[in-house]
Design a protein around this motif. Structure first.
Motif, PDB file in Angstrom:
ATOM      1  N   LYS A  74     141.159-107.945  -6.611  1.00 43.89           N
ATOM      2  CA  LYS A  74     140.304-107.409  -6.421  1.00 43.89           C
ATOM      3  C   LYS A  74     139.293-106.264  -6.237  1.00 43.89           C
ATOM      4  O   LYS A  74     138.515-106.857  -6.640  1.00 43.89           O
ATOM      5  CB  LYS A  74     140.281-107.849  -4.311  1.00 43.89           C
ATOM      6  CG  LYS A  74     140.956-109.269  -4.241  1.00 43.89           C
ATOM      7  CD  LYS A  74     140.414-109.054  -2.250  1.00 43.89           C
ATOM      8  CE  LYS A  74     140.590-108.358  -1.585  1.00 43.89           C
ATOM      9  NZ  LYS A  74     141.182-108.134   0.025  1.00 43.89           N
ATOM     10  N   LYS A  75     140.447-105.179  -6.995  1.00 41.67           N
ATOM     11  CA  LYS A  75     139.524-104.212  -6.812  1.00 41.67           C
ATOM     12  C   LYS A  75     139.266-104.206  -8.694  1.00 41.67           C
ATOM     13  O   LYS A  75     137.992-104.293  -8.779  1.00 41.67           O
ATOM     14  CB  LYS A  75     140.439-103.338  -6.988  1.00 41.67           C
ATOM     15  CG  LYS A  75     140.044-102.004  -6.767  1.00 41.67           C
ATOM     16  CD  LYS A  75     141.060-100.397  -6.874  1.00 41.67           C
ATOM     17  CE  LYS A  75     141.338-100.498  -5.070  1.00 41.67           C
ATOM     18  NZ  LYS A  75     142.402 -99.388  -5.256  1.00 41.67           N
ATOM     19  N   ARG A  76     140.026-104.789  -8.738  1.00 41.60           N
ATOM     20  CA  ARG A  76     139.090-104.822 -11.086  1.00 41.60           C
ATOM     21  C   ARG A  76     138.363-106.270 -11.112  1.00 41.60           C
ATOM     22  O   ARG A  76     137.355-105.552 -12.242  1.00 41.60           O
ATOM     23  CB  ARG A  76     140.779-105.333 -11.625  1.00 41.60           C
ATOM     24  CG  ARG A  76     142.073-103.959 -11.889  1.00 41.60           C
ATOM     25  CD  ARG A  76     142.852-104.304 -12.355  1.00 41.60           C
ATOM     26  NE  ARG A  76     142.193-104.602 -13.964  1.00 41.60           N
ATOM     27  CZ  ARG A  76     143.524-104.813 -15.177  1.00 41.60           C
ATOM     28  NH1 ARG A  76     144.619-105.127 -15.145  1.00 41.60           N
ATOM     29  NH2 ARG A  76     143.046-104.619 -16.297  1.00 41.60           N
ATOM     30  N   LEU A  77     138.288-107.328 -10.672  1.00 45.79           N
ATOM     31  CA  LEU A  77     137.340-108.295 -10.391  1.00 45.79           C
ATOM     32  C   LEU A  77     136.403-107.642  -9.551  1.00 45.79           C
ATOM     33  O   LEU A  77     135.499-108.815 -10.440  1.00 45.79           O
ATOM     34  CB  LEU A  77     137.839-109.174 -10.225  1.00 45.79           C
ATOM     35  CG  LEU A  77     139.653-109.665 -10.787  1.00 45.79           C
ATOM     36  CD1 LEU A  77     139.576-111.605 -10.172  1.00 45.79           C
ATOM     37  CD2 LEU A  77     138.617-110.626 -12.042  1.00 45.79           C
ATOM     38  N   GLY A  78     136.665-106.985  -8.751  1.00 43.26           N
ATOM     39  CA  GLY A  78     135.252-106.756  -7.413  1.00 43.26           C
ATOM     40  C   GLY A  78     134.960-108.256  -7.226  1.00 43.26           C
ATOM     41  O   GLY A  78     133.147-108.405  -6.738  1.00 43.26           O
ATOM     42  N   CYS A  79     135.852-108.701  -6.230  1.00 44.36           N
ATOM     43  CA  CYS A  79     135.456-109.827  -5.410  1.00 44.36           C
ATOM     44  C   CYS A  79     135.814-109.982  -4.222  1.00 44.36           C
ATOM     45  O   CYS A  79     136.847-109.223  -3.890  1.00 44.36           O
ATOM     46  CB  CYS A  79     135.090-111.137  -6.225  1.00 44.36           C
ATOM     47  SG  CYS A  79     137.333-111.363  -6.735  1.00 44.36           S
TER      48      CYS A  79
END
Length: 112
Positions: A74-79
Motif C-alpha cells: 500500500k505504501k509503495r502503490l499509494g492506494c
C-alpha cells in the motif's frame, strides 16, 4: 404478523434439549507458510459500488506476514487495501503495478 411486532422464537421450541452454543471460531485456512517463490498467485478484478477493486492471492503465509506485506505494498502503490482471508484487496485497477512489485519480491503467478 403485523409490521411492528417481533418474531417470538419461544413458540413450541425448547432450546435446552440437545442444543449447545457454538463458541469456537472457524479453523485457520493456512496449513503451512510457503516462501514467495512457491506461491501461485492470481488476479481478480471486481467492481464494488461502481469502483474497481483488484484482488491478488491466495497467499500461504500467516496473518501477521500478510498484514506486513499489505502495508508495504500500500505504501509503495499509494492506494488503500485490506486483507480478506487469503487474498489481498487493493483499491483501483492496479494489476500491472502490483504484478511488478510482487515479482520484485520473488512471488510467482499462474499463467492464463
Amino acid at each position: 404478523m403485523s409490521r411492528g411486532k417481533k418474531l417470538d422464537l419461544q413458540i413450541g421450541a425448547e432450546f435446552d434439549e440437545g442444543w449447545a452454543q457454538v463458541t469456537e471460531k472457524r479453523a485457520s485456512v493456512i496449513v503451512e507458510s510457503l516462501e514467495p517463490s512457491r506461491h501461485q498467485l492470481v488476479f481478480h478484478k471486481e467492481k464494488r459500488r461502481g469502483k474497481p477493486v483488484t484482488l491478488v492471492g491466495p497467499f500461504s503465509v500467516s496473518k501477521d506476514e500478510m498484514k506486513e506485506l499489505l502495508k508495504t505494498l500500500k505504501k509503495r502503490l499509494g492506494c488503500g487495501g485490506t486483507v480478506n482471508e487469503v487474498f489481498l484487496e487493493f483499491q483501483g485497477d492496479i494489476q500491472t503495478k502490483l504484478k511488478g512489485l510482487l515479482e520484485e519480491m520473488e512471488y510467482r503467478f499462474k499463467r492464463r
